[in-house]
Design an enzyme around this catalytic site. Structure first.
Site, PDB file in Angstrom:
ATOM      1  N   ASP A   2       0.842  -1.190   0.000  1.00 51.44           N
ATOM      2  CA  ASP A   2       0.000   0.000   0.000  1.00 51.44           C
ATOM      3  C   ASP A   2       0.878   1.241   0.000  1.00 51.44           C
ATOM      4  OD1 ASP A   2       0.683  -0.579   2.809  1.00 51.44           O
ATOM      5  OD2 ASP A   2      -0.567   1.174   3.250  1.00 51.44           O
ATOM      6  N   GLU A  53      -0.090  -0.502   5.807  1.00 49.55           N
ATOM      7  CA  GLU A  53       0.932   0.092   6.666  1.00 49.55           C
ATOM      8  C   GLU A  53       0.808   1.608   6.720  1.00 49.55           C
ATOM      9  OE1 GLU A  53       4.672   1.891   7.972  1.00 49.55           O
ATOM     10  OE2 GLU A  53       3.741   2.070   5.991  1.00 49.55           O
TER      11      GLU A  53
END
Length: 454
Positions: free
Chosen positions: A96, A158
């Protein structure tokens, strides 16, 4: 085979794989994998996760799957079991990315890997998709006959700090158990300077809402005695730093000193793009302010934009705050101190709401052991110079979960990110030579760590 000849052979293999690395990163950057459905479709993260799983299987790992975590994100876990008696290494990364922020500030397309002046530009090119490619390239250079066990975990949220993988690891401790853990989400002090990160700051994220009126009021008819919520918020936020720029949350010390490698001020000004004549803030050294002391940043404010604003007194305003805390500061106590400070300094008895968005502890890694020795030797061979160490201002809460869950594992933090990458900012980029040298170092580490553990 001598160490020098093995290094030369692997160096040639990694160099030959760099066109594939660019192809990989081109595909990865094209996924708009921001783990926030309010901004981008969740399908973008799903596509990125599946690509990562397929890529690591193609690189020689024998099984891979997508595992849903408590925050709804998918963690990619791929593995190749260890031969009898050999250790297992866990390689971490995340697929991500941060949202692109001001797309108009980008000089290249946000979601299209673009080569410019020898660097590769695009959101996630360094943080952290460049590190995914580092892992892939290292494994491809070694081939399928690995002398030790290798697992890869690629996190899916994250950058949001919502803790999905942390809770997943706590609930499934045996799934990722390893002898050494390589956190591929950091980088070098500068391009060409091999660096191991030894400390990370923790973080506390809150959203603050100030409310003063039932609705907006005409600023001519009511401005003056009417409590302006936006002005109240501005006054409240101003109490979080002093005139020198030091963070001043009551109850949090802000005079700590960094005893390790120093960050030259001139170099920091260049790396950070500080405008000519603008002063740095704080009364400590750059290293003190970055790695040893708390730092409060206003990440965003909800208020009327300049264009389209009207002559009105605002009834409410919101801000998103990020408090970074150094090792040794308890995050729960930091959260309590921040809340108490905000409540004590809200002007005009305005109504204040504070929502905790995320919290994470600071981290300090160990600096010895067979894995660390093997990694230092590998970095020196790959770069032709000894590795150094640094702190880092960022936070990776998962490191503490790994340390608590696997207390015997050596944890090392490194990667392709260096200051000129401008991670989290417009015009993020990566130096492909950093991918190449770090992939070589990781491949050498996997070989030498297996030998030293045999």
């Amino acid at each position: 085979m001598t160490d020098d000849s093995r290094t030369a052979e692997l160096r040639a293999k990694v160099a030959a794989l760099m066109p594939q690395a660019k192809t990989d990163l081109t595909q990865l950057v094209s996924f708009k994998s921001v783990a926030d459905p309010r901004q981008f479709p969740p399908a973008e993260c799903e596509r990125a996760a599946q690509w990562v799983a397929d890529a690591f299987v193609a690189a020689g790992l024998t099984r891979a799957g997508l595992h849903e975590t408590p925050d709804g994100s998918k963690a990619v876990i791929a593995a190749r079991p260890a031969p009898p008696g050999a250790p297992t290494v866990l390689l971490y990364c995340h697929y991500d990315v941060q949202p692109p922020l001001d797309s108009g500030a980008w000089r290249t397309p946000v979601w299209e890997l673009t080569e410019k002046n020898g660097r590769w530009y695009g959101r996630g090119a360094a943080d952290c998709k460049g590190n995914i490619v580092m892992h892939l390239t290292a494994l491809r250079a070694l081939g399928p006959d690995l002398p030790l066990g290798v697992m890869v975990v690629a996190e899916g949220s994250e950058e949001q700090g919502t803790g999905g993988l942390e809770r997943f690891v706590e609930a499934n401790p045996d799934l990722l158990r390893a002898d050494a853990i390589v956190i591929g989400d950091c980088g070098n002090f500068a391009a060409g300077v091999p660096t191991l990160t030894e400390t990370l700051r923790g973080s506390v994220n809150v959203v603050v809402t100030v409310e003063t009126l039932a609705g907006p009021l005409h600023s001519g008819m009511f401005g003056g005695p009417s409590p302006d919520a936006l002005a109240a918020l501005i006054q409240l936020l101003a109490t979080l730093r002093d005139e020198h720029g030091n963070t001043t949350v009551a109850g949090l010390p802000n005079d700590q000193r960094w005893s390790g490698v120093q960050y030259p001020e001139d170099q920091f000004r260049v790396d950070a793009g500080v405008l000519r004549g603008v002063e740095l803030v704080g009364d400590g050294t750059v290293a003190d302010m970055l790695w040893a002391r708390p730092a409060l940043t206003v990440l965003g404010i909800d208020a009327p934009p300049v264009v389209g604003s009207t002559g009105a007194v605002q009834p409410s305003a919101r801000a998103r705050l990020n408090l970074r805390i150094p090792p040794g500061t308890d995050p729960e106590q930091a959260h309590k101190a921040l809340v108490a400070h905000l409540e004590a300094n809200t002007p005009w008895n305005a109504q204040l709401t504070i929502e905790l968005e995320g919290i994470g502890a600071a981290f300090r890694s160990g600096n010895g052991g067979p894995a660390r020795e093997a990694m230092e030797a590998a970095l020196a061979a790959a770069y032709g110079r000894a590795a150094t160490t640094q702190g880092q201002g960022g936070s990776i809460p998962l490191c503490n979960v790994f340390a608590d869950t696997y207390p015997d594992a050596e944890i090392m933090l490194l990667g392709v990110e260096e200051p000129t990458c401008l991670i989290h900012a417009p015009n993020e980029s990566v130096d492909p030579s950093e991918i190449e040298r770090m992939a070589l170092a990781e491949a050498l580490f996997l070989l030498t760590y297996a030998e030293r553990s045999g």
